[in-house]
Motif scaffolding. Structure first.
Motif, PDB file in Angstrom:
ATOM      1  N   UNK A 284    -106.395  94.712  47.288  1.00 23.05           N
ATOM      2  CA  UNK A 284    -106.666  93.851  46.131  1.00 23.05           C
ATOM      3  C   UNK A 284    -107.368  94.637  45.032  1.00 23.05           C
ATOM      4  N   UNK A 285    -108.371  95.403  45.406  1.00 24.85           N
ATOM      5  CA  UNK A 285    -109.127  96.167  44.414  1.00 24.85           C
ATOM      6  C   UNK A 285    -108.261  97.222  43.742  1.00 24.85           C
ATOM      7  N   UNK A 286    -107.376  97.836  44.509  1.00 28.36           N
ATOM      8  CA  UNK A 286    -106.471  98.826  43.913  1.00 28.36           C
ATOM      9  C   UNK A 286    -105.502  98.159  42.948  1.00 28.36           C
ATOM     10  N   UNK A 287    -104.988  97.006  43.324  1.00 34.19           N
ATOM     11  CA  UNK A 287    -104.019  96.294  42.474  1.00 34.19           C
ATOM     12  C   UNK A 287    -104.653  95.835  41.166  1.00 34.19           C
ATOM     13  N   UNK A 288    -105.890  95.385  41.237  1.00 33.94           N
ATOM     14  CA  UNK A 288    -106.558  94.855  40.046  1.00 33.94           C
ATOM     15  C   UNK A 288    -107.340  95.918  39.291  1.00 33.94           C
ATOM     16  N   UNK A 289    -107.549  97.075  39.919  1.00 33.71           N
ATOM     17  CA  UNK A 289    -108.303  98.135  39.270  1.00 33.71           C
ATOM     18  C   UNK A 289    -109.765  97.820  39.078  1.00 33.71           C
ATOM     19  N   UNK A 290    -110.369  97.166  40.077  1.00 32.94           N
ATOM     20  CA  UNK A 290    -111.772  96.811  39.988  1.00 32.94           C
ATOM     21  C   UNK A 290    -112.348  96.675  41.383  1.00 32.94           C
ATOM     22  N   UNK A 291    -113.683  96.691  41.483  1.00 34.50           N
ATOM     23  CA  UNK A 291    -114.376  96.538  42.734  1.00 34.50           C
ATOM     24  C   UNK A 291    -115.033  95.159  42.794  1.00 34.50           C
ATOM     25  N   UNK A 292    -115.116  94.590  44.012  1.00 34.55           N
ATOM     26  CA  UNK A 292    -115.775  93.313  44.193  1.00 34.55           C
ATOM     27  C   UNK A 292    -117.127  93.437  44.891  1.00 34.55           C
ATOM     28  N   UNK A 293    -117.336  94.525  45.632  1.00 42.37           N
ATOM     29  CA  UNK A 293    -118.637  94.770  46.237  1.00 42.37           C
ATOM     30  C   UNK A 293    -118.980  93.843  47.374  1.00 42.37           C
ATOM     31  N   UNK A 294    -117.987  93.303  48.061  1.00 45.03           N
ATOM     32  CA  UNK A 294    -118.259  92.343  49.130  1.00 45.03           C
ATOM     33  C   UNK A 294    -118.882  92.965  50.365  1.00 45.03           C
ATOM     34  N   UNK A 295    -118.642  94.245  50.611  1.00 43.49           N
ATOM     35  CA  UNK A 295    -119.247  94.891  51.774  1.00 43.49           C
ATOM     36  C   UNK A 295    -120.734  95.151  51.526  1.00 43.49           C
TER      37      UNK A 295
END
Length: 295
Positions: A284-295
């Protein structure tokens, strides 16, 4: 309180249902005067859609759904598709009502709805793209581990989930087997099991977001982490207003609605889910080009 709210509160349940049905019929008869909505909040379930919707309808230029005691969605694109476009339009204000709002508040009105099953249902992206190709689409994505547990807690609280969380995760595949395929094969079919017991599956976000990414240009999609809305509600709300095309509006306070904290999850279950979702989140992060930081 509106006149419709007073009718709802004063009348017995049976009478309220009759009044509501009459209003729905009136809405259908005037459907040609009711523009389709400008925006949709499509998910995710247990990701803050109720809070965001409450914020949005506090904006003076965002009308509530019709009749006024509807909550945040018509459920048209997943549960009520067979009712047709006139039925869907019946839930939104007329051009005359929108023009009155705009004269009163000096800006463009924007109608919409929030339905967290819309992103997950396999046919909704295509249906929305065919009917409303210019719609603005808002997506809130929550840490999938926390989302799954919150989903289970909601079902337990509603009395439709007899299993513990680990047992419900283990039973998910058998409970939902064939439901997605049947939804595709039978366009009028609605599956409670697909909605209720999809704890693990709903967190594979890219799988469900991809049909929207394929059908809508990126400038029509606003994707944000639910945690950002919770942590920075005023700033996130302001960015969503700009995305929808609404003038700024400070609410003053931003309460969290429909909250079910995820405390109490078994550490082993948490660890298993965290490992399970890691590759899906990376994609998902690669597809959107962003990080979510859930870990």
């Amino acid at each position: 309180m509106t006149v419709l709210d007073r009718i709802k509160n004063a009348a017995p349940r049976g009478a309220r249902d009759q009044v509501r049905e009459l209003l729905v019929r009136y809405g259908e008869k005037t459907a040609a005067q009711r523009p389709l909505p400008d925006f949709l909040v499509i998910g995710t379930k247990r990701g803050g859609t109720t809070s965001l919707w409450r914020y949005l309808i506090q904006h003076p230029l965002v009308p509530r759904l019709f009749p006024a005691w509807n909550t945040k969605t018509s459920h048209y694109f997943e549960e009520n598709w067979a009712r047709g476009e006139a039925w869907y339009r019946s839930h939104f204000p007329t051009r005359r009502q929108r023009a009155a709002l705009e004269r009163r508040h000096g800006g463009p009105s924007k109608a919409g709805e929030a339905a967290p099953l819309y992103m997950f249902h396999p046919l909704v992206a295509g249906r929305v793209a065919d009917l409303m190709p210019q719609a603005r689409i808002v997506v809130l994505l929550r840490n999938p581990v926390e989302r799954a547990y919150s989903h289970w807690k909601e079902r337990r609280g509603e009395g439709v989930e007899p299993l513990g969380f680990a047992e419900a995760l283990a039973a998910e595949d058998s409970r939902t087997a064939g439901e997605r395929e049947r939804l595709i094969a039978e366009p009028g079919y609605f599956s409670e099991a697909f909605d209720w017991y999809s704890y693990r599956a709903r967190g594979r976000y890219l799988e469900h977001l991809e049909p929207w990414l394929e059908r809508f240009p990126r400038e029509q999609l606003f994707v944000e982490a639910s945690e950002t809305l919770y942590r920075e509600p005023a700033e996130t709300y302001a960015r969503i207003l700009r995305f929808i095309g609404l003038p700024e509006h400070d609410l003053g306070s931003y309460d969290v609605f429909n909250d079910r904290p995820s405390k109490g999850m078994d550490p082993q279950v948490r660890a298993e889910l965290t490992a399970y979702y890691r590759p899906f989140t990376a994609a998902l992060e690669e597809r959107l080009g962003r990080r979510f930081g859930w870990e």
